[in-house]
Design an enzyme around this catalytic site. Structure first.
Site, PDB file in Angstrom:
ATOM      1  N   ASP A 153       0.831  -1.201   0.000  1.00 15.14           N
ATOM      2  CA  ASP A 153       0.000   0.000   0.000  1.00 15.14           C
ATOM      3  C   ASP A 153       0.868   1.255   0.000  1.00 15.14           C
ATOM      4  O   ASP A 153       1.875   1.330   0.707  1.00 15.14           O
ATOM      5  CB  ASP A 153      -0.905  -0.033   1.239  1.00 15.14           C
ATOM      6  CG  ASP A 153      -1.923   1.088   1.243  1.00 15.14           C
ATOM      7  OD1 ASP A 153      -2.719   1.162   0.291  1.00 15.14           O
ATOM      8  OD2 ASP A 153      -1.915   1.884   2.207  1.00 15.14           O
TER       9      ASP A 153
ATOM     10  N   GLU B  20       1.694  -0.650  -5.017  1.00 15.86           N
ATOM     11  CA  GLU B  20       0.583   0.224  -5.388  1.00 15.86           C
ATOM     12  C   GLU B  20       1.168   1.549  -5.859  1.00 15.86           C
ATOM     13  O   GLU B  20       1.277   2.513  -5.110  1.00 15.86           O
ATOM     14  CB  GLU B  20      -0.374   0.471  -4.216  1.00 15.86           C
ATOM     15  CG  GLU B  20      -1.609   1.262  -4.648  1.00 15.86           C
ATOM     16  CD  GLU B  20      -2.229   2.115  -3.547  1.00 15.86           C
ATOM     17  OE1 GLU B  20      -3.319   2.672  -3.765  1.00 15.86           O
ATOM     18  OE2 GLU B  20      -1.615   2.238  -2.460  1.00 15.86           O
TER      19      GLU B  20
ATOM     20  N   ASP C  81     -10.413   1.366  -4.869  1.00 22.80           N
ATOM     21  CA  ASP C  81     -10.012   2.772  -4.887  1.00 22.80           C
ATOM     22  C   ASP C  81     -10.524   3.525  -6.107  1.00 22.80           C
ATOM     23  O   ASP C  81     -10.152   4.686  -6.311  1.00 22.80           O
ATOM     24  CB  ASP C  81      -8.487   2.876  -4.845  1.00 22.80           C
ATOM     25  CG  ASP C  81      -7.923   2.648  -3.448  1.00 22.80           C
ATOM     26  OD1 ASP C  81      -8.594   3.010  -2.473  1.00 22.80           O
ATOM     27  OD2 ASP C  81      -6.818   2.083  -3.350  1.00 22.80           O
TER      28      ASP C  81
END
Length: 582
Positions: free
Chosen positions: A326, A355, A422
């Protein structure tokens, strides 16, 4: 010839080892230059002054501005020196570190030839081989399925299927995923990507307070162990979400800093401007502007050891198959280099997926991540299918550009996605047009890398921006579009084809139709898609594997594909390499 368009960089995405004796070489030229031939002239760097060998390069990719030539070299001596020869209007020009020239003196080449001085095994970015066959299924755990019927449900504050808010809890858990593994496998997915499962106060769990314990809303560590064991028994992989950029304000170490300020042994674990954290004035670094998620100081050796122990512990104890990282682009290259070494020493085929929403080449050189979540691919598909900013040519150019951002190994390991927790759901972005979803899915399944399906896409599930994109999965089959799901299953089955897993790729357009070809040996799979505003004629030879909105004529019975492809239609055709149409 446009000299400004010529680009080559040794020991980069333009020159990278594929194995201990094999090397990929790329050269970029202006797409509009009329080039007759491109050669790479090479030899051992200690012998090139006396002898040379050459091989022609193939024009493999084109984007809006450039054409990319590529070849693979098999080397007996891996101490490589090379220059290029570019032929235009019957004349050959040399290209070396000194640029373009009409002649080249190989006896003085040690001053200006390109070189890869030695292929060191440690510098080869080895592929995680199972990704060649992978189809990911991303699950936002709280919204997928409730498996534990007898549990404390006092935290649940929304009905299953209700519209979520940022603080909604629906009750999904790990046992719910375990009980639905058969469903996921039958859909065609063989790898799970789970959003964070560790102890946190939020529904999304990106604010972790205990990295060693499964959040009680999701079950127990034992529940997770059973999930991994059952997934592995069914031939499925499990990838977890590593939130190492930041943590929860309730992490014990940060709480100690709140209480003791600079006197805390954990003060330097965080980045604080002052003697202690001040939430009101936000004098400490955080994720985005979220005061409740303080940022780790990942340059601190103790923090590094803390995070590395978390990563290694879950691999050793539960045999997980990968970490998705992340906010990985806000953490130092130095930390990720150490992270990679420790993870790969523990489990060689444990995949590391960053990410990074943008060009991440600096993280993808074989010493940090294996790949990233390919949001640039997402945006290209939105531009073509949803926003209609691209026609077929622009879409082909963009996908080629994305392939040229990285090495072949990285491209093969990319996590390609149309949407995620997201983003808006792709189905909603294309105004609930199922035909567009299917066509985009076809592109994703044929593209280099591993497709990733966001849970619920297959039924299909709507959703705008966060938190609306995190709706509950509807397990009432009466509400499913079974035909749509059947077509998605047909597309995901394509990943079992060796030609898709390991074949070469070419992407182009012809008229208003988009073409994507994969081939291995003599077999070719060809995807044709139509996003123009009218039906387009299609005349090819081959066998249709999957198609939508293709109206065939009688000639199809004789092995000829002849018909009209409507807007939003596509077809995937199996044929011998070299058939007409591309």
């Amino acid at each position: 010839m446009n000299e400004q368009g010529i680009m080559h960089v040794p020991d980069s995405k333009y020159c990278f080892p594929r194995g201990e004796h094999s090397l990929a070489i790329r050269l970029r030229l202006d797409r509009r230059d009329i080039i007759e031939k491109v050669e790479v002239i090479y030899e051992c760097k200690y012998e090139i002054h006396e002898k040379q060998q050459s091989v022609c390069m193939e024009r493999c990719y084109e984007d809006k501005l450039f054409a990319y030539y590529e070849t693979q070299l098999l080397l007996s001596d891996v101490r490589l020196a090379y220059v290029f020869r570019i032929w235009e209007n019957g004349k050959g020009y040399y290209f070396s570190e000194d640029g373009l020239s009409e002649t080249y003196d190989f006896t003085l080449g040690y001053f200006n030839f390109f070189q890869l001085p030695y292929i060191n095994k440690a510098d080869i970015h080895e592929e995680v081989d199972w990704l060649r066959e992978a189809v990911f299924y991303e699950i936002f755990v709280d919204r997928f399925c409730i498996g534990k019927k007898e549990k404390d449900k006092s935290y649940i504050n929304m009905e299953w299927g209700g519209r979520p808010t940022p603080k909604s809890f629906a009750g999904g858990d790990l046992p719910g995923i375990t009980m639905r593994l058969d469903y996921i496998r039958e859909l065609g997915a063989n790898a799970l990507y789970l959003t964070p499962i560790f102890r946190a106060v939020s529904n999304h769990k990106y604010d972790i307070s205990d990295y060693y314990t499964v959040d009680e809303h999701f079950g127990t560590n034992e529940d997770f162990g059973r999930l991994v064991e059952e997934a592995h028994r069914q031939g499925m992989r499990v990838v977890l979400d590593a939130v190492f950029n930041h943590c929860s304000e309730f992490l014990p170490q940060f709480q100690d800093v709140i209480r003791r300020g600079k006197e805390s042994p954990y003060f330097d674990w965080f980045i604080i401007d002052g003697d202690k954290p001040d939430r009101d004035h936000l004098n400490y670094e955080v994720f985005s502007f979220c005061a409740y998620m303080p940022k780790f100081n990942t340059s601190n050796k103790e923090v590094q050891d803390f995070l590395l122990d978390i990563a290694i512990s879950w691999i050793r104890k539960y045999d997980i198959d990968g970490w998705r990282l992340d906010v990985s682009d806000e953490i130092s290259h130095d930390f990720w280099r150490t992270f990679r070494k420790r993870v790969k020493e523990t489990k060689k085929d444990c995949v590391i997926i960053g990410e990074n929403w943008h060009d991440a080449n600096s993280f993808l050189r074989g010493d940090q991540y294996d790949s990233i979540m390919n949001y640039a691919f997402t945006k290209a598909c939105l531009d073509y299918y949803a926003f209609e900013d691209f026609e077929a040519q622009e879409f082909a150019w963009k996908l080629n550009e994305l392939l040229m951002r990285n090495t072949g190994q990285v491209n093969a390991m990319m996590m390609n996605l149309l949407d995620s927790h997201d983003t808006d759901r792709f189905y909603t972005s294309v105004n609930c047009n199922k035909d567009k979803v299917l066509s985009a899915m076809a592109v994703m399944c044929m593209f280099t890398g591993a497709p990733c399906i966001y849970y619920g896409t297959e039924i299909p599930l709507e959703g705008g921006y966060d938190p609306d994109n995190r709706r509950c999965f509807d397990w009432n089959r009466e509400n499913w579009d079974e035909d749509f799901m059947r077509q998605i299953k047909q597309l995901l089955v394509l990943r079992r084809q060796k030609t898709v897993q390991r074949g070469e790729i070419r992407i182009t357009s012809r008229g208003k139709l988009f073409y994507l070809s994969r081939w291995l040996g003599e077999e070719e799979l060809l995807l044709v898609a139509n996003e123009s505003n009218e039906a387009e004629e299609l005349n090819l030879k081959g066998e249709i594997l999957v198609a939508n909105l293709l109206q065939m004529r009688e000639e199809a019975r004789q092995g000829k594909i002849s018909g009209s492809m409507k807007k939003d239609g596509f077809a995937i055709i199996k044929r011998k390499k070299g058939g007409c149409g591309l």
